[in-house]
Design a protein around this motif. Structure first.
Motif, PDB file in Angstrom:
ATOM      1  N   UNK A 235       0.808  -1.231   0.000  1.00  0.00           N
ATOM      2  CA  UNK A 235       0.000   0.000   0.000  1.00  0.00           C
ATOM      3  C   UNK A 235       0.835   1.273   0.000  1.00  0.00           C
ATOM      4  N   UNK A 236       2.083   1.162  -0.453  1.00  0.00           N
ATOM      5  CA  UNK A 236       2.996   2.315  -0.449  1.00  0.00           C
ATOM      6  C   UNK A 236       3.529   2.620  -1.842  1.00  0.00           C
ATOM      7  N   UNK A 237       2.738   2.343  -2.871  1.00  0.00           N
ATOM      8  CA  UNK A 237       3.179   2.657  -4.228  1.00  0.00           C
ATOM      9  C   UNK A 237       3.355   4.165  -4.389  1.00  0.00           C
ATOM     10  N   UNK A 238       2.385   4.910  -3.881  1.00  0.00           N
ATOM     11  CA  UNK A 238       2.483   6.372  -3.876  1.00  0.00           C
ATOM     12  C   UNK A 238       2.268   6.845  -2.442  1.00  0.00           C
ATOM     13  N   UNK A 239       2.228   8.147  -2.242  1.00  0.00           N
ATOM     14  CA  UNK A 239       2.040   8.665  -0.886  1.00  0.00           C
ATOM     15  C   UNK A 239       0.637   8.316  -0.391  1.00  0.00           C
ATOM     16  N   UNK A 240       0.535   7.526   0.658  1.00  0.00           N
ATOM     17  CA  UNK A 240      -0.776   7.135   1.171  1.00  0.00           C
ATOM     18  C   UNK A 240      -1.337   8.234   2.078  1.00  0.00           C
ATOM     19  N   UNK A 241      -2.587   8.123   2.508  1.00  0.00           N
ATOM     20  CA  UNK A 241      -3.147   9.074   3.471  1.00  0.00           C
ATOM     21  C   UNK A 241      -2.589   8.776   4.860  1.00  0.00           C
ATOM     22  N   UNK A 242      -1.383   9.223   5.101  1.00  0.00           N
ATOM     23  CA  UNK A 242      -0.615   8.768   6.265  1.00  0.00           C
ATOM     24  C   UNK A 242      -1.271   9.127   7.595  1.00  0.00           C
ATOM     25  N   UNK A 243      -1.785  10.343   7.719  1.00  0.00           N
ATOM     26  CA  UNK A 243      -2.399  10.722   8.991  1.00  0.00           C
ATOM     27  C   UNK A 243      -3.663   9.900   9.253  1.00  0.00           C
ATOM     28  N   UNK A 244      -4.432   9.645   8.205  1.00  0.00           N
ATOM     29  CA  UNK A 244      -5.647   8.836   8.367  1.00  0.00           C
ATOM     30  C   UNK A 244      -5.304   7.409   8.778  1.00  0.00           C
ATOM     31  N   UNK A 245      -4.229   6.863   8.222  1.00  0.00           N
ATOM     32  CA  UNK A 245      -3.805   5.508   8.593  1.00  0.00           C
ATOM     33  C   UNK A 245      -3.332   5.480  10.047  1.00  0.00           C
TER      34      UNK A 245
END
Length: 361
Positions: A235-245
């Motif tokens: 799930x890290x191909x592009x910048x994920x919704x890091x704060x939501x995760x």
């Protein structure tokens, strides 16, 4: 600060303890000297957050090794497209849909842009007051999957048991009731949900997919619409919704601390039973939209005798600190969304208000 009595349908209330924990770590996550908002998604610190979220979700939902957890963006609405894009093949050319409300209709409408989906069963003629009988579901030999919406936020109905589809993948939009009750994940090909109800804040979408449905030969699909892209890149191909995760991981830990799914389900039943009892014993002052066997434990929908009384009810409710009790614009009335984070005490206050309003009117 006085907290609102938040019954919004989504984005919905988050557990107070989760918000406090996030506040505590706001400026300095895990000794990094940075907010989680500032961390690189390629850092070991963030990858640890993501992997912990996957581990907790697998633990809480008892996800078998046959399935993979993916974190995406675009909400459930993007999954309306990704499901047919990834699951339809030359041999299995058609998606079948059980229509139980607006969101299942929207899912099918998106599938129409990619093929020729069919209705397997529908409750539309009954104004979506119930869930069709499993025995009434019909599919052809060309079925690539059967799609259901497990909980219908607008109409307040919920599946109590699920179709057994054999070799045909069962696909479920569980945006509004995932994590609220035990579910046998092994019976599903794909489960997806936007996180803005029980899982966390808006911005991250969870997909639980059977690994043999992730096609390595789907390179013809757009990269960002291909499940394999997320699978092979954790799930890290592009910048994920890091704060939501990150917030998702805190909500999952909170859920575990509350006794896991069984503990949460027990409280959810108490909340729903209390509000439905208030409606049923009101001598017709309040009327539930959904038929009793199909009532949702997440979204309690009800009406008053006319529009004038409904407006009065909502106005007085707002004065007492209740937020989000208006029904969806498509059907009106009232709705109390009582997701996992809503305390039982807030439902008790709502029930008390409903009784007082009835006695005065």
């Amino acid at each position: 600060m006085k907290r609102a009595l938040n019954f919004n349908a989504g984005p919905a209330a988050l557990p107070f303890e989760v918000l406090e924990k996030a506040k505590e770590e706001w400026l300095n996550y895990n000794g990094t000297g940075m907010s989680i908002l500032e961390l690189s998604h390629r850092s070991t610190e963030f990858e640890s957050v993501l992997n912990n979220a996957k581990r907790l979700l697998a633990e809480l939902l008892d996800i078998p090794d046959t399935h993979e957890v993916l974190f995406l963006q675009g909400g459930a609405s993007l999954q309306f497209t990704m499901v047919p894009y990834n699951l339809i093949t030359e041999e299995k050319k058609r998606g079948y849909y059980v229509l139980t409300g607006v969101w299942s209709e929207k899912a099918m409408d998106e599938a129409k842009k990619l093929g020729d989906p069919k209705t397997a069963a529908s409750a539309k003629a009954m104004n979506y007051t119930l869930i069709p009988s499993i025995d009434d579901i019909q599919m052809g030999d060309d079925a690539a999957y059967l799609h259901i919406t497990s909980n219908n936020t607008i109409y307040g109905t919920q599946w109590t048991s699920f179709p057994v589809t054999g070799s045909i993948p069962l696909v479920a939009d569980m945006s509004s009731d995932i994590l609220s009750r035990p579910v046998d994940i092994s019976k599903f090909g794909v489960i997806y949900g936007g996180a803005q109800k029980n899982l966390g804040p808006s911005g991250v979408t969870v997909v639980i997919i059977k690994k043999d449905l992730i096609r390595e030969d789907a390179s013809h699909l757009p990269t960002m619409l291909n499940y394999h892209t997320y699978y092979k890149n954790n799930s890290l191909y592009n910048t994920p919704p890091s704060f939501a995760i990150y917030l998702l991981s805190l909500v999952l830990q909170w859920t575990k601390d509350k006794g896991g799914i069984s503990g949460i389900e027990k409280i959810n039943r108490q909340k729903a039973d209390l509000l439905y009892k208030t409606i049923d014993e009101s001598e017709g002052f309040y009327s539930g939209h959904a038929e009793k066997p199909f009532r949702s434990h997440m979204n309690v929908t009800f009406t008053l005798k006319n529009e004038e009384m409904t407006k009065k009810f909502l106005s007085f409710a707002k004065e007492e600190g209740f937020i989000g009790l208006n029904g969806h614009r498509s059907i009106g009335g009232c709705r109390a969304s009582i997701y996992n984070a809503i305390p039982l005490a807030h439902c008790e206050r709502l029930a008390d208000f409903m009784l007082r309003f009835k006695s005065r009117n």
